[in-house]
Design a protein around this motif. Structure first.
Motif, PDB file in Angstrom:
ATOM      1  N   ILE A 106       0.560  -9.817   5.950  1.00 17.70           N
ATOM      2  CA  ILE A 106       0.472  -8.351   5.973  1.00 17.70           C
ATOM      3  C   ILE A 106      -0.957  -7.914   6.277  1.00 17.70           C
ATOM      4  CG2 ILE A 106       0.563  -6.313   4.481  1.00 17.70           C
ATOM      5  CD1 ILE A 106       3.102  -7.553   3.229  1.00 17.70           C
ATOM      6  N   THR A 107      -1.923  -8.578   5.666  1.00 16.48           N
ATOM      7  CA  THR A 107      -3.320  -8.258   5.947  1.00 16.48           C
ATOM      8  C   THR A 107      -3.656  -8.525   7.410  1.00 16.48           C
ATOM      9  OG1 THR A 107      -3.995  -8.701   3.678  1.00 16.48           O
ATOM     10  CG2 THR A 107      -5.706  -8.811   5.364  1.00 16.48           C
ATOM     11  N   GLN A 108      -3.173  -9.637   7.933  1.00 13.41           N
ATOM     12  CA  GLN A 108      -3.445  -9.973   9.329  1.00 13.41           C
ATOM     13  C   GLN A 108      -2.792  -8.977  10.286  1.00 13.41           C
ATOM     14  OE1 GLN A 108      -2.246 -13.937  10.417  1.00 13.41           O
ATOM     15  NE2 GLN A 108      -2.921 -13.738  12.539  1.00 13.41           N
ATOM     16  N   ALA A 109      -1.557  -8.553   9.968  1.00 13.97           N
ATOM     17  CA  ALA A 109      -0.807  -7.692  10.886  1.00 13.97           C
ATOM     18  C   ALA A 109      -1.225  -6.234  10.803  1.00 13.97           C
ATOM     19  CB  ALA A 109       0.692  -7.821  10.613  1.00 13.97           C
ATOM     20  N   PHE A 110      -1.534  -5.761   9.582  1.00 16.96           N
ATOM     21  CA  PHE A 110      -1.722  -4.321   9.387  1.00 16.96           C
ATOM     22  C   PHE A 110      -3.079  -3.947   8.796  1.00 16.96           C
ATOM     23  CE2 PHE A 110       2.814  -5.377   8.605  1.00 16.96           C
ATOM     24  CZ  PHE A 110       3.334  -4.833   9.768  1.00 16.96           C
ATOM     25  N   GLY A 111      -3.808  -4.922   8.267  1.00 19.49           N
ATOM     26  CA  GLY A 111      -5.073  -4.636   7.615  1.00 19.49           C
ATOM     27  C   GLY A 111      -5.000  -4.690   6.110  1.00 19.49           C
ATOM     28  N   GLY A 112      -3.791  -4.732   5.540  1.00 19.24           N
ATOM     29  CA  GLY A 112      -3.616  -4.822   4.096  1.00 19.24           C
ATOM     30  C   GLY A 112      -2.386  -4.075   3.629  1.00 19.24           C
ATOM     31  N   TYR A 113      -2.127  -4.168   2.324  1.00 19.29           N
ATOM     32  CA  TYR A 113      -0.952  -3.549   1.729  1.00 19.29           C
ATOM     33  C   TYR A 113      -0.948  -2.035   1.915  1.00 19.29           C
ATOM     34  CZ  TYR A 113       1.869  -1.464  -1.974  1.00 19.29           C
ATOM     35  OH  TYR A 113       2.741  -0.681  -2.666  1.00 19.29           O
ATOM     36  N   ASP A 114      -2.081  -1.388   1.688  1.00 19.90           N
ATOM     37  CA  ASP A 114      -2.127   0.067   1.787  1.00 19.90           C
ATOM     38  C   ASP A 114      -1.752   0.539   3.186  1.00 19.90           C
ATOM     39  OD1 ASP A 114      -2.880   0.318  -0.860  1.00 19.90           O
ATOM     40  OD2 ASP A 114      -5.021   0.465  -0.416  1.00 19.90           O
ATOM     41  N   GLN A 115      -2.196  -0.193   4.182  1.00 21.97           N
ATOM     42  CA  GLN A 115      -1.869   0.175   5.565  1.00 21.97           C
ATOM     43  C   GLN A 115      -0.383  -0.051   5.860  1.00 21.97           C
ATOM     44  OE1 GLN A 115      -4.478  -1.522   4.515  1.00 21.97           O
ATOM     45  NE2 GLN A 115      -6.340  -0.944   5.638  1.00 21.97           N
ATOM     46  N   LEU A 116       0.176  -1.132   5.310  1.00 21.25           N
ATOM     47  CA  LEU A 116       1.621  -1.359   5.464  1.00 21.25           C
ATOM     48  C   LEU A 116       2.402  -0.222   4.823  1.00 21.25           C
ATOM     49  CD1 LEU A 116       4.229  -3.027   5.999  1.00 21.25           C
ATOM     50  CD2 LEU A 116       3.837  -4.080   3.757  1.00 21.25           C
ATOM     51  N   LYS A 117       2.017   0.153   3.611  1.00 20.75           N
ATOM     52  CA  LYS A 117       2.713   1.222   2.899  1.00 20.75           C
ATOM     53  C   LYS A 117       2.662   2.515   3.703  1.00 20.75           C
ATOM     54  CE  LYS A 117       2.647   3.758  -1.489  1.00 20.75           C
ATOM     55  NZ  LYS A 117       1.993   3.883  -2.821  1.00 20.75           N
ATOM     56  N   THR A 118       1.496   2.849   4.231  1.00 21.85           N
ATOM     57  CA  THR A 118       1.365   4.060   5.040  1.00 21.85           C
ATOM     58  C   THR A 118       2.266   4.005   6.265  1.00 21.85           C
ATOM     59  OG1 THR A 118      -0.904   4.460   4.307  1.00 21.85           O
ATOM     60  CG2 THR A 118      -0.248   5.450   6.393  1.00 21.85           C
ATOM     61  N   ARG A 119       2.291   2.862   6.923  1.00 23.43           N
ATOM     62  CA  ARG A 119       3.112   2.733   8.138  1.00 23.43           C
ATOM     63  C   ARG A 119       4.591   2.875   7.824  1.00 23.43           C
ATOM     64  NH1 ARG A 119       1.377  -1.158  12.986  1.00 23.43           N
ATOM     65  NH2 ARG A 119      -0.879  -1.113  12.785  1.00 23.43           N
ATOM     66  N   MET A 120       5.054   2.239   6.747  1.00 22.61           N
ATOM     67  CA  MET A 120       6.482   2.323   6.414  1.00 22.61           C
ATOM     68  C   MET A 120       6.865   3.728   5.989  1.00 22.61           C
ATOM     69  SD  MET A 120       7.728  -1.257   4.684  1.00 22.61           S
ATOM     70  CE  MET A 120       9.441  -0.686   4.793  1.00 22.61           C
TER      71      MET A 120
END
Length: 211
Positions: A106-120
């Protein structure tokens, strides 16, 4: 073999205060059950596609399903697959952040958990009408966030969903009314990251990817 409604793996009130018990009961016992009933009815015309209760395998070959039942299988089979995943990737005492191989990916793909959460959350808010927001493993093993219409499943595009949030109004309206963003924010407190990690590792193995 006909498809069957899976049991909910926890009590109806287990996800409170984030998702209320009445919504969970109606969502599972009525909405999901109806998808299963309608899917089985459609497949009576072509029993060779009953797939031995493997809904993922059926959806991966949706283009092979006879045209006279394809829409019914797409809608109701998608509803069955999507909800079967949905119940599993949530759980009591959920939330927090993913660790291990999934956390690293997740960090590699999006920059981290917070960025994944924002995207979803953004994908869920952007879905006009009914649908889903997903975290998927693509054919090359990479992670992607996407949204789909109605009960379409990423399986139909050759991708493997490992986390998904239902943004149909029946998933949240009793508690959140028209406040879909509030529901999406609260939903992250229900995620069973152990199950999502298991699905990630399984999908990675299937794709032949490393990690």
């Amino acid at each position: 073999m006909p498809f069957t409604l899976p049991d909910l793996p926890y009590a109806f009130d287990a996800l409170e205060p984030h998702i209320d018990a009445q919504t969970m009961q109606i969502h599972h016992d009525k909405h999901h059950a109806t998808y299963v009933t309608n899917l089985n009815a459609a497949l009576e015309k072509h029993p060779e596609f009953q797939a031995g209760d493997d809904i993922d395998a059926l959806l991966r070959r949706i283009d092979d399903v006879p045209q006279d039942i394809r829409n019914a299988v797409r809608n109701n089979g998608g509803g069955h697959a999507n909800h079967s995943l949905f119940w599993q990737v949530m759980g009591p005492n959920g939330g927090g952040q993913p660790t291990g191989a999934l956390g690293d990916a997740i960090t590699q793909a999006f920059g981290g958990y917070d960025q994944l959460k924002t995207r979803m959350i953004d994908a869920g808010k952007a879905r006009f009408g009914s649908g889903w927001s997903w975290l998927v493993v693509d054919k090359d093993g990479s992670l992607q966030v996407l949204e789909t219409l109605n009960q379409d499943s990423p399986l139909m595009q050759g991708q493997t969903p490992i986390l998904g949030v239902d943004v149909w109004e029946h998933a949240y309206y009793l508690k959140y009314q028209n406040r879909r963003p509030d529901y999406l924010e609260a939903w992250f407190n229900t995620i069973n990251w152990q199950e999502v990690s298991r699905r990630f590792q399984q999908a990675q193995a299937g794709s032949g990817a490393q990690g």
